[in-house]
Design a protein around this motif. Structure first.
Motif, PDB file in Angstrom:
ATOM      1  N   ALA A 150       4.761   5.213   3.197  1.00  0.00           N
ATOM      2  CA  ALA A 150       4.167   6.510   3.524  1.00  0.00           C
ATOM      3  C   ALA A 150       5.254   7.557   3.335  1.00  0.00           C
ATOM      4  O   ALA A 150       5.969   7.904   4.275  1.00  0.00           O
ATOM      5  CB  ALA A 150       3.630   6.516   4.953  1.00  0.00           C
ATOM      6  N   TYR A 151       5.393   8.034   2.109  1.00  0.00           N
ATOM      7  CA  TYR A 151       6.463   8.956   1.770  1.00  0.00           C
ATOM      8  C   TYR A 151       5.917  10.382   1.685  1.00  0.00           C
ATOM      9  O   TYR A 151       5.331  10.782   0.687  1.00  0.00           O
ATOM     10  CB  TYR A 151       7.129   8.526   0.472  1.00  0.00           C
ATOM     11  N   PHE A 152       6.042  11.097   2.792  1.00  0.00           N
ATOM     12  CA  PHE A 152       5.656  12.509   2.949  1.00  0.00           C
ATOM     13  C   PHE A 152       4.152  12.777   3.070  1.00  0.00           C
ATOM     14  O   PHE A 152       3.754  13.944   2.986  1.00  0.00           O
ATOM     15  CB  PHE A 152       6.221  13.361   1.797  1.00  0.00           C
ATOM     16  N   PRO A 153       3.252  11.801   3.293  1.00  0.00           N
ATOM     17  CA  PRO A 153       1.824  12.155   3.306  1.00  0.00           C
ATOM     18  C   PRO A 153       1.368  12.827   4.593  1.00  0.00           C
ATOM     19  O   PRO A 153       0.276  13.400   4.625  1.00  0.00           O
ATOM     20  CB  PRO A 153       1.132  10.789   3.149  1.00  0.00           C
TER      21      PRO A 153
ATOM     22  N   LEU B 124       0.851  -1.183   0.000  1.00  0.00           N
ATOM     23  CA  LEU B 124       0.000   0.000   0.000  1.00  0.00           C
ATOM     24  C   LEU B 124       0.885   1.231   0.000  1.00  0.00           C
ATOM     25  O   LEU B 124       1.747   1.383   0.871  1.00  0.00           O
ATOM     26  CB  LEU B 124      -0.901   0.000   1.235  1.00  0.00           C
ATOM     27  N   ASP B 125       0.679   2.118  -0.971  1.00  0.00           N
ATOM     28  CA  ASP B 125       1.475   3.338  -1.111  1.00  0.00           C
ATOM     29  C   ASP B 125       0.578   4.528  -0.775  1.00  0.00           C
ATOM     30  O   ASP B 125      -0.267   4.929  -1.574  1.00  0.00           O
ATOM     31  CB  ASP B 125       2.008   3.432  -2.545  1.00  0.00           C
ATOM     32  N   ILE B 126       0.751   5.087   0.421  1.00  0.00           N
ATOM     33  CA  ILE B 126      -0.076   6.204   0.889  1.00  0.00           C
ATOM     34  C   ILE B 126       0.515   7.504   0.371  1.00  0.00           C
ATOM     35  O   ILE B 126       1.671   7.816   0.629  1.00  0.00           O
ATOM     36  CB  ILE B 126      -0.142   6.230   2.426  1.00  0.00           C
ATOM     37  N   GLY B 127      -0.292   8.281  -0.349  1.00  0.00           N
ATOM     38  CA  GLY B 127       0.211   9.507  -0.953  1.00  0.00           C
ATOM     39  C   GLY B 127       1.070   9.184  -2.149  1.00  0.00           C
ATOM     40  O   GLY B 127       2.225   9.619  -2.249  1.00  0.00           O
TER      41      GLY B 127
ATOM     42  N   ALA C 134       6.108  -2.094  -8.609  1.00  0.00           N
ATOM     43  CA  ALA C 134       5.319  -2.887  -9.558  1.00  0.00           C
ATOM     44  C   ALA C 134       6.224  -3.620 -10.537  1.00  0.00           C
ATOM     45  O   ALA C 134       5.988  -4.786 -10.876  1.00  0.00           O
ATOM     46  CB  ALA C 134       4.336  -1.988 -10.297  1.00  0.00           C
ATOM     47  N   ALA C 135       7.287  -2.957 -10.989  1.00  0.00           N
ATOM     48  CA  ALA C 135       8.223  -3.590 -11.919  1.00  0.00           C
ATOM     49  C   ALA C 135       8.911  -4.789 -11.282  1.00  0.00           C
ATOM     50  O   ALA C 135       9.315  -5.729 -11.991  1.00  0.00           O
ATOM     51  CB  ALA C 135       9.261  -2.574 -12.389  1.00  0.00           C
ATOM     52  N   ALA C 136       9.035  -4.786  -9.958  1.00  0.00           N
ATOM     53  CA  ALA C 136       9.663  -5.900  -9.248  1.00  0.00           C
ATOM     54  C   ALA C 136       8.666  -7.014  -8.928  1.00  0.00           C
ATOM     55  O   ALA C 136       9.038  -7.994  -8.279  1.00  0.00           O
ATOM     56  CB  ALA C 136      10.309  -5.399  -7.965  1.00  0.00           C
ATOM     57  N   GLY C 137       7.419  -6.850  -9.363  1.00  0.00           N
ATOM     58  CA  GLY C 137       6.422  -7.892  -9.166  1.00  0.00           C
ATOM     59  C   GLY C 137       5.496  -7.696  -7.989  1.00  0.00           C
ATOM     60  O   GLY C 137       4.656  -8.564  -7.707  1.00  0.00           O
ATOM     61  N   CYS C 138       5.609  -6.567  -7.284  1.00  0.00           N
ATOM     62  CA  CYS C 138       4.704  -6.298  -6.165  1.00  0.00           C
ATOM     63  C   CYS C 138       3.317  -5.916  -6.678  1.00  0.00           C
ATOM     64  O   CYS C 138       3.183  -5.326  -7.749  1.00  0.00           O
ATOM     65  CB  CYS C 138       5.247  -5.165  -5.301  1.00  0.00           C
ATOM     66  N   ARG C 139       2.316  -6.250  -5.894  1.00  0.00           N
ATOM     67  CA  ARG C 139       0.946  -5.852  -6.197  1.00  0.00           C
ATOM     68  C   ARG C 139       0.671  -4.552  -5.429  1.00  0.00           C
ATOM     69  O   ARG C 139       0.418  -4.576  -4.230  1.00  0.00           O
ATOM     70  CB  ARG C 139      -0.032  -6.950  -5.790  1.00  0.00           C
ATOM     71  N   VAL C 140       0.749  -3.446  -6.142  1.00  0.00           N
ATOM     72  CA  VAL C 140       0.747  -2.124  -5.513  1.00  0.00           C
ATOM     73  C   VAL C 140      -0.620  -1.460  -5.644  1.00  0.00           C
ATOM     74  O   VAL C 140      -1.201  -1.423  -6.730  1.00  0.00           O
ATOM     75  CB  VAL C 140       1.824  -1.210  -6.143  1.00  0.00           C
ATOM     76  N   THR C 141      -1.102  -0.921  -4.531  1.00  0.00           N
ATOM     77  CA  THR C 141      -2.269  -0.046  -4.525  1.00  0.00           C
ATOM     78  C   THR C 141      -1.838   1.301  -3.979  1.00  0.00           C
ATOM     79  O   THR C 141      -1.267   1.372  -2.882  1.00  0.00           O
ATOM     80  CB  THR C 141      -3.403  -0.611  -3.659  1.00  0.00           C
ATOM     81  N   GLY C 142      -2.074   2.361  -4.736  1.00  0.00           N
ATOM     82  CA  GLY C 142      -1.733   3.703  -4.293  1.00  0.00           C
ATOM     83  C   GLY C 142      -2.961   4.480  -3.905  1.00  0.00           C
ATOM     84  O   GLY C 142      -4.015   4.353  -4.533  1.00  0.00           O
ATOM     85  N   LEU C 143      -2.842   5.286  -2.861  1.00  0.00           N
ATOM     86  CA  LEU C 143      -3.916   6.175  -2.420  1.00  0.00           C
ATOM     87  C   LEU C 143      -3.444   7.616  -2.533  1.00  0.00           C
ATOM     88  O   LEU C 143      -2.314   7.935  -2.151  1.00  0.00           O
ATOM     89  CB  LEU C 143      -4.287   5.913  -0.955  1.00  0.00           C
TER      90      LEU C 143
END
Length: 209
Positions: free
Chosen positions: A111-114, A48-51, A63-72
């Motif tokens: 959580a990068y700067f949110p 989960l990518d917050i912000g 995602a390029a490394a195969g992770c299933r990413v959801t961004g908010l």
């Protein structure tokens, strides 16, 4: 400062749009942040990518490394850009303060700067929920600008906003209160690519449930 001109997070990033990448590009601290995550995540990890912003570089590399990413993100413009930039990830227009997820549903949360435009009480509440969302052994990767500041008026890329943050020790205490173990911290100095921009400290904090 004229309160009528204070810009919300959604308004700010709608206005900045793709210009955010021009100004901030890839802050140096993002390299160890993503590298550390990829070193500990299982194949196909749920992240989960917050912000999530424009989706680059974080969601794109995960995602390029195969992770299933959801961004908010609270900005419709940023969600549109990210969806176009990173088609292998999923992005939602959402405020993490009201968004919900089942317990133990994420291998990692970024959580990068949110939290810089979020009241301290809200940050603590979100961290507590992140602690519940992570699987046992799951990781939180958090980046912020460490300082003892609450609701301070500042100018950011030509917009007037209010900034809230924590000193590094206070942030560690908040993360620990959320039931997470702080594994490491790492700081880098970054200068935005903007005329007259001042150097700022970026703090990477990594924790595990």
């Amino acid at each position: 400062m004229d309160e009528r001109h204070v810009t919300s997070a959604a308004e700010l990033f709608d206005a900045i749009g793709a210009g955010y990448e021009d100004a901030f590009g890839r802050p140096p601290v993002l390299t160890p942040a993503v590298r550390e995550l990829l070193a500990v995540l299982p194949p196909g990890a749920r992240v989960l990518d917050i912000g999530s912003g424009t989706g680059r570089p974080v969601a794109a590399e995960l995602a390029a490394a195969g992770c299933r990413v959801t961004g908010l993100d609270v900005s419709p413009v940023m969600v549109e850009l990210a969806t176009r930039n990173v088609p292998d990830a999923r992005f939602e227009l959402a405020d993490v303060r009201t968004w919900t997820s089942p317990p133990a549903s994420w291998d990692a949360v970024c959580a990068y700067f949110p939290f810089l435009q979020m009241p301290r009480a809200d940050t603590g509440a979100v961290l507590a929920r992140v602690g519940e969302w992570l699987v046992p052994g799951g990781h939180l990767s958090l980046i912020t600008v460490p300082m003892d500041a609450e609701d301070v008026p500042v100018e950011f890329l030509g917009h007037q906003v209010r900034l809230t943050s924590f000193a590094a020790s206070d942030l560690e205490a908040r993360v620990a209160a959320a039931g997470l173990t702080v594994l490491s911290t790492h700081s880098e100095v970054f200068v935005p690519d903007q005329p007259g921009a001042s150097p700022e400290e970026h703090l990477l904090l990594t924790a595990r449930r």
